[in-house]
Design a protein around this motif. Structure first.
Motif, PDB file in Angstrom:
ATOM      1  N   LEU A   1       0.809  -1.220   0.000  1.00  0.00           N
ATOM      2  CA  LEU A   1       0.000   0.000   0.000  1.00  0.00           C
ATOM      3  C   LEU A   1       0.841   1.268   0.000  1.00  0.00           C
ATOM      4  N   GLY A   2       2.162   1.132  -0.041  1.00  0.00           N
ATOM      5  CA  GLY A   2       3.012   2.322  -0.047  1.00  0.00           C
ATOM      6  C   GLY A   2       2.963   3.100   1.245  1.00  0.00           C
ATOM      7  N   ALA A   3       2.859   2.400   2.375  1.00  0.00           N
ATOM      8  CA  ALA A   3       2.744   3.067   3.669  1.00  0.00           C
ATOM      9  C   ALA A   3       4.087   3.647   4.098  1.00  0.00           C
ATOM     10  N   ASP A   4       4.047   4.843   4.712  1.00  0.00           N
ATOM     11  CA  ASP A   4       5.269   5.413   5.260  1.00  0.00           C
ATOM     12  C   ASP A   4       5.412   5.013   6.723  1.00  0.00           C
ATOM     13  N   SER A   5       6.482   5.478   7.369  1.00  0.00           N
ATOM     14  CA  SER A   5       6.749   5.063   8.744  1.00  0.00           C
ATOM     15  C   SER A   5       5.674   5.523   9.710  1.00  0.00           C
ATOM     16  N   THR A   6       5.077   6.684   9.463  1.00  0.00           N
ATOM     17  CA  THR A   6       4.004   7.170  10.334  1.00  0.00           C
ATOM     18  C   THR A   6       2.782   6.265  10.248  1.00  0.00           C
ATOM     19  N   ALA A   7       2.416   5.873   9.033  1.00  0.00           N
ATOM     20  CA  ALA A   7       1.269   4.982   8.862  1.00  0.00           C
ATOM     21  C   ALA A   7       1.524   3.635   9.534  1.00  0.00           C
ATOM     22  N   LEU A   8       2.725   3.122   9.408  1.00  0.00           N
ATOM     23  CA  LEU A   8       3.051   1.840  10.043  1.00  0.00           C
ATOM     24  C   LEU A   8       2.981   1.965  11.565  1.00  0.00           C
ATOM     25  N   GLN A   9       3.415   3.103  12.082  1.00  0.00           N
ATOM     26  CA  GLN A   9       3.346   3.326  13.526  1.00  0.00           C
ATOM     27  C   GLN A   9       1.894   3.365  13.990  1.00  0.00           C
ATOM     28  N   VAL A  10       1.017   3.993  13.216  1.00  0.00           N
ATOM     29  CA  VAL A  10      -0.402   4.067  13.585  1.00  0.00           C
ATOM     30  C   VAL A  10      -1.035   2.681  13.566  1.00  0.00           C
ATOM     31  N   ILE A  11      -0.625   1.834  12.628  1.00  0.00           N
ATOM     32  CA  ILE A  11      -1.178   0.482  12.564  1.00  0.00           C
ATOM     33  C   ILE A  11      -0.910  -0.274  13.859  1.00  0.00           C
TER      34      ILE A  11
ATOM     35  N   ALA B   1      -4.798  12.351  24.781  1.00  0.00           N
ATOM     36  CA  ALA B   1      -3.762  13.391  24.736  1.00  0.00           C
ATOM     37  C   ALA B   1      -2.415  12.860  25.186  1.00  0.00           C
ATOM     38  N   PHE B   2      -2.431  11.905  26.107  1.00  0.00           N
ATOM     39  CA  PHE B   2      -1.164  11.338  26.569  1.00  0.00           C
ATOM     40  C   PHE B   2      -0.550  10.410  25.524  1.00  0.00           C
ATOM     41  N   MET B   3      -1.373   9.560  24.911  1.00  0.00           N
ATOM     42  CA  MET B   3      -0.846   8.552  23.996  1.00  0.00           C
ATOM     43  C   MET B   3      -0.523   9.105  22.608  1.00  0.00           C
ATOM     44  N   LEU B   4      -1.220  10.198  22.215  1.00  0.00           N
ATOM     45  CA  LEU B   4      -1.086  10.695  20.843  1.00  0.00           C
ATOM     46  C   LEU B   4       0.352  10.995  20.425  1.00  0.00           C
ATOM     47  N   PRO B   5       1.129  11.748  21.216  1.00  0.00           N
ATOM     48  CA  PRO B   5       2.489  12.051  20.737  1.00  0.00           C
ATOM     49  C   PRO B   5       3.361  10.812  20.583  1.00  0.00           C
ATOM     50  N   PHE B   6       3.086   9.774  21.364  1.00  0.00           N
ATOM     51  CA  PHE B   6       3.862   8.544  21.229  1.00  0.00           C
ATOM     52  C   PHE B   6       3.446   7.779  19.976  1.00  0.00           C
ATOM     53  N   VAL B   7       2.148   7.813  19.673  1.00  0.00           N
ATOM     54  CA  VAL B   7       1.677   7.174  18.449  1.00  0.00           C
ATOM     55  C   VAL B   7       2.296   7.837  17.219  1.00  0.00           C
ATOM     56  N   LEU B   8       2.514   9.154  17.294  1.00  0.00           N
ATOM     57  CA  LEU B   8       3.049   9.901  16.156  1.00  0.00           C
ATOM     58  C   LEU B   8       4.575   9.943  16.126  1.00  0.00           C
ATOM     59  N   THR B   9       5.223   9.254  17.053  1.00  0.00           N
ATOM     60  CA  THR B   9       6.679   9.244  17.100  1.00  0.00           C
ATOM     61  C   THR B   9       7.205   8.073  16.284  1.00  0.00           C
ATOM     62  N   THR B  10       7.981   8.378  15.239  1.00  0.00           N
ATOM     63  CA  THR B  10       8.522   7.333  14.371  1.00  0.00           C
ATOM     64  C   THR B  10      10.037   7.273  14.388  1.00  0.00           C
ATOM     65  N   GLY B  11      10.686   8.303  14.884  1.00  0.00           N
ATOM     66  CA  GLY B  11      12.142   8.341  14.842  1.00  0.00           C
ATOM     67  C   GLY B  11      12.688   8.941  13.558  1.00  0.00           C
ATOM     68  N   GLY B  12      11.796   9.320  12.658  1.00  0.00           N
ATOM     69  CA  GLY B  12      12.220   9.893  11.389  1.00  0.00           C
ATOM     70  C   GLY B  12      12.442  11.389  11.483  1.00  0.00           C
ATOM     71  N   PRO B  13      12.994  11.973  10.457  1.00  0.00           N
ATOM     72  CA  PRO B  13      13.285  13.416  10.476  1.00  0.00           C
ATOM     73  C   PRO B  13      12.034  14.290  10.423  1.00  0.00           C
ATOM     74  N   ASP B  14      10.898  13.689  10.061  1.00  0.00           N
ATOM     75  CA  ASP B  14       9.671  14.484   9.938  1.00  0.00           C
ATOM     76  C   ASP B  14       8.883  14.581  11.232  1.00  0.00           C
ATOM     77  N   ASP B  15       9.349  13.948  12.302  1.00  0.00           N
ATOM     78  CA  ASP B  15       8.639  14.034  13.579  1.00  0.00           C
ATOM     79  C   ASP B  15       8.605  15.483  14.059  1.00  0.00           C
ATOM     80  N   SER B  16       7.413  15.978  14.328  1.00  0.00           N
ATOM     81  CA  SER B  16       7.279  17.367  14.760  1.00  0.00           C
ATOM     82  C   SER B  16       7.397  17.478  16.273  1.00  0.00           C
TER      83      SER B  16
END
Length: 511
Positions: free
Chosen positions: A46-56, A222-237
């Motif tokens: 499906l061409g998923a990026d690291s963020t999508a894989l983290q959400v899965i 609110a507590f879990m969201l930033p961890f779900v969005l953390t991938t270790g990539g350069p695009d992490d905000s």
């Protein structure tokens, strides 16, 4: 207040109902581990990026955690059987949508819905086990429950690898979700037939604290969201961490509302008196730290073996089989021994598990690459032997003093801790793993040493989490021993019973 009597049910009927509960719990937990093996396949398909894989992975845990408390409360107040069937139906249907997803966006939505459904059914499982069994029989039931959960967690990657091998590297991941459909339909029929309709309720109005539930849900999200969005990539905000401020505000509002709600004579979403029970509070914290480590261990292991050493998914998953076998055996033994040894058993299990995971790390980075998988598998057997003495005995000790009428919400809070731990642990470990690859990978992406470094750096996180769980276990053990010394005539598992919460069948002492 006194806990209403548990409706009479024959031993055969109790164990049949327990069989349905534990089978569905295993199906739910399998989705936390078997899908990890399918991530590379999903990425290619499906061409998923690291963020999508983290959400899965972590998004499933997030949705799971959000649904637990309201579902547990509804089950306690009205009908655990009805909520169980609703959750299982939703889980089965969401699995269909995952399996047929034409793009990554559809899969993410279906996966989150699947997590919500899992969060609806799991607290009913724990509440029903509390309702069906008492005393040492409950310890044996939780021992069997822990064995099945341990097998499900550890066999998940192997099963996932087999399904991908059957379905092919492009669409084999769809079988991971199709598998849930026939099993879910069978479990629905058995649940409608075998689960008890009657359950005890506290006297008085069955009010549902909607505002409290919403505030708690906001806090967990609110507590879990930033961890779900953390991938270790350069695009992490870095802005994602502001969500933790929202969590703090929601927690303050939740506590304030719950105290006023209870003072008005109504039944809050969570009785804070539960947390003044040392057995419940410390058991919940220990499980949170432990479950932050274990899913991360399996994720790192499969990523390292597949991407770093080039093993097929089925072989990468098979390294966890020794963990499954030894943890199942010791969980059964632990269920029988917990009434005699109590928290000491859990502490011993954590020490053995820590030693085993240290050996896993050494087996991954020291031997030549072609031998690593064998050393890691042997070390997993040691870790599993310790892990079996952690999950089911700790579950028994955590819920030992919880009244049957609060079993669902108390169990759901324990599950919230586990899901929060899973999200935090997976995010922390995987982000360090990928961050190492991003920093060292340019110019040498096929160098095994890069994956050695990533695995080692990330694995230190899981070892630290195991040590946190061990520290909590030691604190609780010392507290229990002090209580026993102060009151040697008291054979209960805890002496600091909270006001307003009845003692519900203590099962364990520490000798």
């Amino acid at each position: 207040m006194s806990s209403p009597a548990v409706p009479s049910i024959s031993p055969r009927a109790r164990w049949q109902a327990f069989g349905v509960c534990v089978a569905v719990a295993a199906l739910t937990i399998l989705d936390l581990s078997k899908v990890n093996v399918g991530l590379p396949s999903i990425e290619k398909s499906l061409g998923a990026d690291s963020t999508a894989l983290q959400v899965i992975v972590a998004g499933y845990a997030l949705a799971f955690g959000l649904a637990l408390v309201p579902a547990g409360r509804l089950g306690d107040l009205y009908s655990r059987k009805v909520m169980f069937i609703i959750g299982l139906s939703g889980f089965t249907l969401a699995s269909v949508f995952c399996a047929i997803a034409p793009d990554i966006e559809t899969l993410l939505i279906a996966r989150i819905l699947q997590g919500v459904a899992a969060g609806v059914q799991m607290p009913q499982v724990l509440g029903l086990v509390q309702q069906l069994f008492q005393g040492e029989e409950r310890g044996r039931a939780f021992g069997l429950f822990g064995a099945v959960i341990g097998i499900s967690t550890a066999f998940g990657p192997t099963l996932g690898g087999l399904l991908i091998a059957v379905g092919g590297p492009t669409d084999g991941w769809r079988l991971l979700f199709w598998m849930n459909v026939p099993l879910g339909v069978i479990a629905l029929a058995l649940a409608a037939w075998l689960l008890p309709k009657a359950q005890p309720h506290q006297p008085g109005a069955r009010n549902l604290d909607l505002i409290g539930i919403v505030l708690l849900g906001i806090a967990v999200f609110a507590f879990m969201l930033p961890f779900v969005l953390t991938t270790g990539g350069p695009d992490d905000s870095p802005w994602r961490w502001l969500s933790l401020l929202g969590c703090a505000v929601a927690v303050v509002l939740f506590i304030t509302w719950e105290r006023r709600y209870e003072a008005a004579g109504k039944s809050p979403a969570i009785h804070f008196a539960l947390f003044s029970l040392g057995s419940y509070r410390n058991g919940l914290l220990l499980a949170t730290a432990y479950f932050a480590a274990i899913p991360a261990v399996f994720l790192l292991t499969t990523l390292f073996l597949q991407e770093g050493l080039g093993y097929a998914p089925v072989f990468a998953g098979m390294v966890s089989i020794p963990f499954a076998l030894t943890s199942a055996a010791t969980a059964l033994i632990g269920g029988r021994l917990v009434s005699k040894y109590g928290r000491s058993l859990v502490v011993m299990g954590l020490v053995v598990a820590f030693v085993g995971f240290v050996l896993v790390l050494l087996g991954a980075v020291l031997p030549p690459a072609e031998y690593s998988i064998w050393f890691m598998a042997g070390a997993m057997a040691v870790a599993g032997a310790g892990g079996g003495f952690v999950i089911s005995p700790n579950q028994t000790l955590t819920l030992a003093e919880i009244p049957v009428t609060e079993g669902g919400v108390a169990g759901s809070m324990a599950q919230v801790g586990q899901r929060v731990g899973t999200a935090v642990g997976v995010a922390a470990a995987s982000s360090i793993f990928f961050a190492t690859l991003y920093s060292e990978g340019p110019g040498n992406p096929d160098n095994v040493e890069v994956y050695h470094d990533g695995f080692r750096n990330a694995f230190f996180v899981t070892l630290g989490l195991i040590l946190v769980a061990l520290a909590i276990g030691l604190v609780d053990l010392l507290r229990r021993k002090r209580a026993a010394d102060d009151d040697p005539e008291d054979d209960a598992s805890d002496s600091d019973t909270a006001p307003g919460v009845p003692v519900a069948d203590p099962v364990a002492t520490d000798e």
